[in-house]
Design a protein around this motif. Structure first.
Motif, PDB file in Angstrom:
ATOM      1  N   SER A  68      -2.937   7.434 -10.311  1.00 24.89           N
ATOM      2  CA  SER A  68      -2.584   8.005 -11.604  1.00 24.89           C
ATOM      3  C   SER A  68      -2.388   9.516 -11.545  1.00 24.89           C
ATOM      4  O   SER A  68      -1.941  10.123 -12.519  1.00 24.89           O
ATOM      5  N   SER A  69      -2.685  10.124 -10.417  1.00 25.78           N
ATOM      6  CA  SER A  69      -2.508  11.567 -10.250  1.00 25.78           C
ATOM      7  C   SER A  69      -1.028  11.951 -10.377  1.00 25.78           C
ATOM      8  O   SER A  69      -0.144  11.299  -9.823  1.00 25.78           O
ATOM      9  N   TYR A  70      -0.778  13.016 -11.086  1.00 21.24           N
ATOM     10  CA  TYR A  70       0.595  13.513 -11.253  1.00 21.24           C
ATOM     11  C   TYR A  70       1.232  13.817  -9.893  1.00 21.24           C
ATOM     12  O   TYR A  70       2.377  13.458  -9.636  1.00 21.24           O
ATOM     13  N   ASP A  71       0.472  14.465  -9.018  1.00 18.18           N
ATOM     14  CA  ASP A  71       0.989  14.828  -7.691  1.00 18.18           C
ATOM     15  C   ASP A  71       1.383  13.590  -6.889  1.00 18.18           C
ATOM     16  O   ASP A  71       2.431  13.563  -6.246  1.00 18.18           O
ATOM     17  N   VAL A  72       0.570  12.547  -6.939  1.00 17.85           N
ATOM     18  CA  VAL A  72       0.890  11.306  -6.227  1.00 17.85           C
ATOM     19  C   VAL A  72       2.159  10.692  -6.812  1.00 17.85           C
ATOM     20  O   VAL A  72       3.056  10.271  -6.079  1.00 17.85           O
ATOM     21  N   LYS A  73       2.242  10.642  -8.128  1.00 22.03           N
ATOM     22  CA  LYS A  73       3.440  10.073  -8.754  1.00 22.03           C
ATOM     23  C   LYS A  73       4.697  10.828  -8.330  1.00 22.03           C
ATOM     24  O   LYS A  73       5.723  10.220  -8.032  1.00 22.03           O
ATOM     25  N   MET A  74       4.636  12.128  -8.304  1.00 17.04           N
ATOM     26  CA  MET A  74       5.821  12.928  -7.963  1.00 17.04           C
ATOM     27  C   MET A  74       6.196  12.833  -6.482  1.00 17.04           C
ATOM     28  O   MET A  74       7.362  12.790  -6.135  1.00 17.04           O
ATOM     29  N   ARG A  75       5.197  12.792  -5.617  1.00 14.46           N
ATOM     30  CA  ARG A  75       5.475  12.830  -4.176  1.00 14.46           C
ATOM     31  C   ARG A  75       5.616  11.459  -3.539  1.00 14.46           C
ATOM     32  O   ARG A  75       6.194  11.332  -2.458  1.00 14.46           O
ATOM     33  N   ALA A  76       5.104  10.414  -4.188  1.00 15.71           N
ATOM     34  CA  ALA A  76       5.170   9.071  -3.603  1.00 15.71           C
ATOM     35  C   ALA A  76       6.341   8.244  -4.115  1.00 15.71           C
ATOM     36  O   ALA A  76       6.785   7.317  -3.441  1.00 15.71           O
ATOM     37  N   VAL A  77       6.877   8.568  -5.276  1.00 15.23           N
ATOM     38  CA  VAL A  77       7.979   7.777  -5.846  1.00 15.23           C
ATOM     39  C   VAL A  77       9.184   7.670  -4.910  1.00 15.23           C
ATOM     40  O   VAL A  77       9.730   6.576  -4.742  1.00 15.23           O
ATOM     41  N   PRO A  78       9.633   8.739  -4.260  1.00 13.22           N
ATOM     42  CA  PRO A  78      10.793   8.592  -3.372  1.00 13.22           C
ATOM     43  C   PRO A  78      10.577   7.592  -2.225  1.00 13.22           C
ATOM     44  O   PRO A  78      11.518   6.989  -1.734  1.00 13.22           O
ATOM     45  N   VAL A  79       9.340   7.395  -1.822  1.00 16.20           N
ATOM     46  CA  VAL A  79       9.027   6.450  -0.742  1.00 16.20           C
ATOM     47  C   VAL A  79       9.103   5.006  -1.244  1.00 16.20           C
ATOM     48  O   VAL A  79       9.508   4.103  -0.511  1.00 16.20           O
ATOM     49  N   MET A  80       8.740   4.783  -2.483  1.00 13.00           N
ATOM     50  CA  MET A  80       8.661   3.426  -3.027  1.00 13.00           C
ATOM     51  C   MET A  80      10.009   2.701  -3.082  1.00 13.00           C
ATOM     52  O   MET A  80      10.057   1.482  -3.152  1.00 13.00           O
ATOM     53  N   TYR A  81      11.082   3.424  -3.032  1.00 10.45           N
ATOM     54  CA  TYR A  81      12.419   2.821  -3.068  1.00 10.45           C
ATOM     55  C   TYR A  81      12.584   1.754  -1.986  1.00 10.45           C
ATOM     56  O   TYR A  81      13.240   0.752  -2.178  1.00 10.45           O
ATOM     57  N   HIS A  82      11.976   1.967  -0.836  1.00  8.67           N
ATOM     58  CA  HIS A  82      12.107   1.055   0.299  1.00  8.67           C
ATOM     59  C   HIS A  82      10.965   0.035   0.411  1.00  8.67           C
ATOM     60  O   HIS A  82      10.936  -0.760   1.340  1.00  8.67           O
ATOM     61  N   ALA A  83      10.002   0.053  -0.514  1.00  4.64           N
ATOM     62  CA  ALA A  83       8.821  -0.810  -0.410  1.00  4.64           C
ATOM     63  C   ALA A  83       9.174  -2.279  -0.609  1.00  4.64           C
ATOM     64  O   ALA A  83      10.006  -2.637  -1.444  1.00  4.64           O
ATOM     65  N   LEU A  84       8.518  -3.119   0.176  1.00  6.11           N
ATOM     66  CA  LEU A  84       8.648  -4.562  -0.003  1.00  6.11           C
ATOM     67  C   LEU A  84       7.797  -4.978  -1.200  1.00  6.11           C
ATOM     68  O   LEU A  84       6.709  -4.440  -1.415  1.00  6.11           O
ATOM     69  N   ASP A  85       8.287  -5.936  -1.966  1.00  4.95           N
ATOM     70  CA  ASP A  85       7.559  -6.427  -3.131  1.00  4.95           C
ATOM     71  C   ASP A  85       6.580  -7.503  -2.671  1.00  4.95           C
ATOM     72  O   ASP A  85       6.935  -8.678  -2.550  1.00  4.95           O
ATOM     73  N   GLU A  86       5.362  -7.072  -2.356  1.00  7.07           N
ATOM     74  CA  GLU A  86       4.331  -7.975  -1.867  1.00  7.07           C
ATOM     75  C   GLU A  86       2.969  -7.355  -2.145  1.00  7.07           C
ATOM     76  O   GLU A  86       2.879  -6.155  -2.374  1.00  7.07           O
TER      77      GLU A  86
END
Length: 112
Positions: A68-86
């Protein structure tokens, strides 16, 4: 009881360098959160388009607060584009260490 989070990704070879930089940023943000013990960014030796981001947390609550950290949301979102749905979060039930194996009870309710 600790929680292990393993998120797997499929990343085209042409995007590998950018993905590694973004995954590093995401890990840096996660590591800065209270309750994050350690983490890794890895790439498959057999299938180089397969990557993972693995973190270990003190508890499920620490992990949820960290996300829920703002920093995590901002810095991790670009990585999630490639995440497998599992499923990605696993409670530790047996842990190996210098003193041998330790067993832990599940935090899941018996009805699940």
């Amino acid at each position: 009881m600790s929680l292990v989070v393993v998120t797997r990704y499929v990343v085209p070879e042409a995007e590998a360098t950018t993905f590694r930089e973004r995954a590093r940023e995401a890990l840096d943000a996660l590591q800065a959160q209270r309750g994050c013990r350690r983490g890794h960014v890895g790439r498959s030796m057999d299938e180089p388009e397969r990557w993972l981001l693995q973190t270990e947390w003190d508890s499920a609550g620490a992990y949820r607060r960290g996300l829920s950290s703002y920093d995590v949301k901002m810095r991790a979102v670009p990585v999630m584009y490639h995440a497998l749905d599992e499923p990605s979060a696993y409670e530790v039930l047996v842990e190996g260490g210098p003193d041998g194996l330790a067993d832990f009870d599940s935090d899941r309710s018996p009805s699940r």
